[in-house]
Design a protein around this motif. Structure first.
Motif, PDB file in Angstrom:
ATOM      1  N   PRO A 108       0.807  -1.230   0.000  1.00  0.00           N
ATOM      2  CA  PRO A 108       0.000   0.000   0.000  1.00  0.00           C
ATOM      3  C   PRO A 108       0.836   1.274   0.000  1.00  0.00           C
ATOM      4  N   LEU A 109       1.950   1.283   0.743  1.00  0.00           N
ATOM      5  CA  LEU A 109       2.778   2.487   0.751  1.00  0.00           C
ATOM      6  C   LEU A 109       3.453   2.684  -0.603  1.00  0.00           C
ATOM      7  N   ALA A 110       3.916   1.598  -1.209  1.00  0.00           N
ATOM      8  CA  ALA A 110       4.523   1.704  -2.539  1.00  0.00           C
ATOM      9  C   ALA A 110       3.520   2.270  -3.536  1.00  0.00           C
ATOM     10  N   GLU A 111       2.286   1.799  -3.472  1.00  0.00           N
ATOM     11  CA  GLU A 111       1.247   2.285  -4.383  1.00  0.00           C
ATOM     12  C   GLU A 111       0.980   3.773  -4.152  1.00  0.00           C
ATOM     13  N   HIS A 112       0.958   4.187  -2.903  1.00  0.00           N
ATOM     14  CA  HIS A 112       0.755   5.606  -2.579  1.00  0.00           C
ATOM     15  C   HIS A 112       1.900   6.463  -3.107  1.00  0.00           C
ATOM     16  N   LEU A 113       3.128   6.040  -2.881  1.00  0.00           N
ATOM     17  CA  LEU A 113       4.285   6.844  -3.275  1.00  0.00           C
ATOM     18  C   LEU A 113       4.477   6.888  -4.791  1.00  0.00           C
ATOM     19  N   LYS A 114       3.990   5.865  -5.480  1.00  0.00           N
ATOM     20  CA  LYS A 114       4.131   5.840  -6.939  1.00  0.00           C
ATOM     21  C   LYS A 114       3.369   6.983  -7.603  1.00  0.00           C
ATOM     22  N   LYS A 115       2.399   7.560  -6.898  1.00  0.00           N
ATOM     23  CA  LYS A 115       1.667   8.700  -7.456  1.00  0.00           C
ATOM     24  C   LYS A 115       2.573   9.916  -7.617  1.00  0.00           C
ATOM     25  N   PHE A 116       3.628   9.988  -6.799  1.00  0.00           N
ATOM     26  CA  PHE A 116       4.536  11.135  -6.831  1.00  0.00           C
ATOM     27  C   PHE A 116       5.844  10.822  -7.561  1.00  0.00           C
ATOM     28  N   ALA A 117       6.134   9.543  -7.736  1.00  0.00           N
ATOM     29  CA  ALA A 117       7.418   9.125  -8.308  1.00  0.00           C
ATOM     30  C   ALA A 117       7.680   9.624  -9.721  1.00  0.00           C
ATOM     31  N   PRO A 118       6.655   9.799 -10.602  1.00  0.00           N
ATOM     32  CA  PRO A 118       6.956  10.245 -11.970  1.00  0.00           C
ATOM     33  C   PRO A 118       7.637  11.611 -12.051  1.00  0.00           C
ATOM     34  N   PHE A 119       7.575  12.374 -10.993  1.00  0.00           N
ATOM     35  CA  PHE A 119       8.193  13.700 -10.999  1.00  0.00           C
ATOM     36  C   PHE A 119       9.655  13.657 -10.543  1.00  0.00           C
ATOM     37  N   TYR A 120      10.154  12.466 -10.249  1.00  0.00           N
ATOM     38  CA  TYR A 120      11.514  12.315  -9.733  1.00  0.00           C
ATOM     39  C   TYR A 120      12.209  11.166 -10.455  1.00  0.00           C
ATOM     40  N   LYS A 121      13.528  11.229 -10.469  1.00  0.00           N
ATOM     41  CA  LYS A 121      14.323  10.105 -10.955  1.00  0.00           C
ATOM     42  C   LYS A 121      14.519   9.139  -9.798  1.00  0.00           C
ATOM     43  N   VAL A 122      13.548   8.256  -9.634  1.00  0.00           N
ATOM     44  CA  VAL A 122      13.533   7.363  -8.474  1.00  0.00           C
ATOM     45  C   VAL A 122      12.781   6.088  -8.827  1.00  0.00           C
ATOM     46  N   GLU A 123      13.183   4.999  -8.204  1.00  0.00           N
ATOM     47  CA  GLU A 123      12.536   3.696  -8.398  1.00  0.00           C
ATOM     48  C   GLU A 123      12.119   3.143  -7.045  1.00  0.00           C
ATOM     49  N   LEU A 124      10.912   2.597  -6.972  1.00  0.00           N
ATOM     50  CA  LEU A 124      10.401   1.955  -5.761  1.00  0.00           C
ATOM     51  C   LEU A 124      10.397   0.449  -5.962  1.00  0.00           C
ATOM     52  N   ARG A 125      10.944  -0.286  -4.988  1.00  0.00           N
ATOM     53  CA  ARG A 125      11.008  -1.748  -5.119  1.00  0.00           C
ATOM     54  C   ARG A 125      10.583  -2.424  -3.825  1.00  0.00           C
ATOM     55  N   GLU A 126       9.598  -3.303  -3.929  1.00  0.00           N
ATOM     56  CA  GLU A 126       9.205  -4.142  -2.795  1.00  0.00           C
ATOM     57  C   GLU A 126      10.171  -5.318  -2.742  1.00  0.00           C
ATOM     58  N   ARG A 127      10.938  -5.419  -1.646  1.00  0.00           N
ATOM     59  CA  ARG A 127      12.062  -6.350  -1.610  1.00  0.00           C
ATOM     60  C   ARG A 127      11.682  -7.703  -1.008  1.00  0.00           C
ATOM     61  N   ASP A 128      10.984  -8.495  -1.792  1.00  0.00           N
ATOM     62  CA  ASP A 128      10.661  -9.861  -1.370  1.00  0.00           C
ATOM     63  C   ASP A 128      11.880 -10.772  -1.389  1.00  0.00           C
ATOM     64  N   ASP A 129      12.986 -10.273  -1.959  1.00  0.00           N
ATOM     65  CA  ASP A 129      14.210 -11.071  -2.021  1.00  0.00           C
ATOM     66  C   ASP A 129      15.109 -10.849  -0.803  1.00  0.00           C
ATOM     67  N   LEU A 130      14.618 -10.113   0.185  1.00  0.00           N
ATOM     68  CA  LEU A 130      15.374  -9.887   1.418  1.00  0.00           C
ATOM     69  C   LEU A 130      14.654 -10.534   2.588  1.00  0.00           C
ATOM     70  N   ALA A 131      15.433 -10.977   3.563  1.00  0.00           N
ATOM     71  CA  ALA A 131      14.892 -11.580   4.781  1.00  0.00           C
ATOM     72  C   ALA A 131      15.331 -10.764   5.993  1.00  0.00           C
ATOM     73  N   LEU A 132      14.510 -10.793   7.020  1.00  0.00           N
ATOM     74  CA  LEU A 132      14.807 -10.072   8.260  1.00  0.00           C
ATOM     75  C   LEU A 132      14.829 -11.069   9.417  1.00  0.00           C
ATOM     76  N   LEU A 133      15.924 -11.074  10.157  1.00  0.00           N
ATOM     77  CA  LEU A 133      16.073 -11.926  11.336  1.00  0.00           C
ATOM     78  C   LEU A 133      16.259 -11.053  12.565  1.00  0.00           C
ATOM     79  N   GLY A 134      15.798 -11.542  13.708  1.00  0.00           N
ATOM     80  CA  GLY A 134      15.948 -10.805  14.949  1.00  0.00           C
ATOM     81  C   GLY A 134      16.747 -11.589  15.978  1.00  0.00           C
TER      82      GLY A 134
END
Length: 345
Positions: A108-134
């Motif tokens: 949802p946040l990626a979808e929200h931010l993509k509304k503003f991204a066309p005005f910038y040289k920026v890429e949004l990526r949902e990182r399903d290829d990363l893991a988080l350990l605690g």
């Protein structure tokens, strides 16, 4: 569901929960060093020449403070100042930023931010290829240093490179969050579990509760002002930066003292876990607020974080048929500038 969870031997269940057969895990974490897959958290990357200026206009953090060492808390708001997501912001490279948040809010946040991204040289990526350990416990720092040669100096700081990041989080015991590629999880986990006991990720979530730290989930977005989650008391709002979406409302609430609800920590007198959104009522049956998150503690009782009215209640309080006892937060509910956190030794 996350495929990498299988490499840890954990069982992923509904609501982003991972379980193991370890008995009395919350109690074990009081003394031993434990490890858990943080399946309830996710990663959104913002990368490109305009990444800093793009984030600066959207987030409550002073983005320049995320310098590869300090990794501030932040949030994203609607124009009315309601939180769409709260996150931790870290810098992976000069034009590469990473946001850690509840997994249900990454898309949802990626979808929200993509509304503003066309005005910038920026890429949004949902990182399903990363893991988080605690890692939790007094040996956590030594394990991270030996395995990854990384050790952040204090809470809300990071250490790392393009492949691995280690972040220190606050809590009743030392806590480290490790971000690594999913293909490295099995090997890293096998080494770490020879020195730390695998436990449910509910243990990490409990330590968040005990730290007074609430991560919004998808169904809670667009509901609360940042101050209702004590976000300015955690250093998650810079009142010294320029405009960002929702800034005017957030600043007005702070400077005019118009926050009528606050995050509180409490304990219930039974072992029934209330669902998020469960009502908290006083002796006159008035609804004072609702539960954000809840976990069982080392004594089998439910500890919760809830957003409640600041007015004086008629005692006793109750939630989900159980008596509710307020607990002390581990920080004062007052403004903490992230600039001072970044500079503090």
């Amino acid at each position: 569901m996350m495929d990498w969870i299988a490499a840890t031997g954990g069982r992923q269940e509904a609501a982003y929960r991972v379980t193991f057969d370890t008995a009395d895990a919350p109690r074990l974490a009081l003394d031993a060093t434990v490890i858990t897959p943080l399946a309830h958290l996710g990663v959104l990357d913002v990368e490109g020449p305009d990444a800093e200026s793009f984030l600066q206009g959207q987030t409550s953090a002073q983005v320049s403070l995320a310098d590869g060492e300090f990794a501030p808390l932040t949030c994203f708001c609607t124009p009315k100042g309601r939180m769409l997501a709260n996150a931790q912001l870290l810098r992976v490279a000069p034009t590469h930023y990473r946001l850690l948040m509840h997994a249900s809010l990454v898309a949802p946040l990626a979808e929200h931010l993509k509304k503003f991204a066309p005005f910038y040289k920026v890429e949004l990526r949902e990182r399903d290829d990363l893991a988080l350990l605690g890692l939790i416990g007094h040996e956590a720092a030594a394990l991270a240093e030996v395995r990854f040669d990384l050790l952040p100096p204090r809470p809300w700081h990071q250490a790392g490179d393009a492949q691995h990041q280690v972040l220190a989080h606050p809590g009743p015991r030392p806590r480290l969050l490790i971000c690594l590629p999913v293909e490295q999880v099995e090997q890293a986990w096998q080494w770490l579990k020879t020195h730390a006991t695998p436990v449910d990720n509910a243990v990490w979530r409990l330590h968040d509760i005990q730290s007074g730290l609430a991560w919004l989930e998808a169904e809670q977005r667009d509901t609360y002002l940042p101050q209702m989650l004590n976000w300015e008391a955690l250093g998650g709002i810079s009142f010294k930066k320029g405009c960002y979406t929702g800034q005017e409302v957030v600043a007005r609430a702070h400077f005019r003292g118009q926050v009528k609800k606050r995050l509180v920590r409490a304990q219930l007198d039974g072992g029934l876990l209330p669902e998020a959104g469960s009502a908290i009522e006083d002796a006159d049956d008035r609804r004072l607020g609702e539960v954000l998150c809840a976990e069982l503690d080392a004594y089998g009782e439910a500890e919760v974080l809830a957003v409640m009215s600041t007015r004086e209640p008629a005692l006793p309080l109750r939630c989900a048929g159980q008596k509710l006892k307020p607990l002390k937060l581990p920080y004062p509910v007052e403004r903490l500038d992230p600039e001072s956190l970044a500079a503090r030794e």
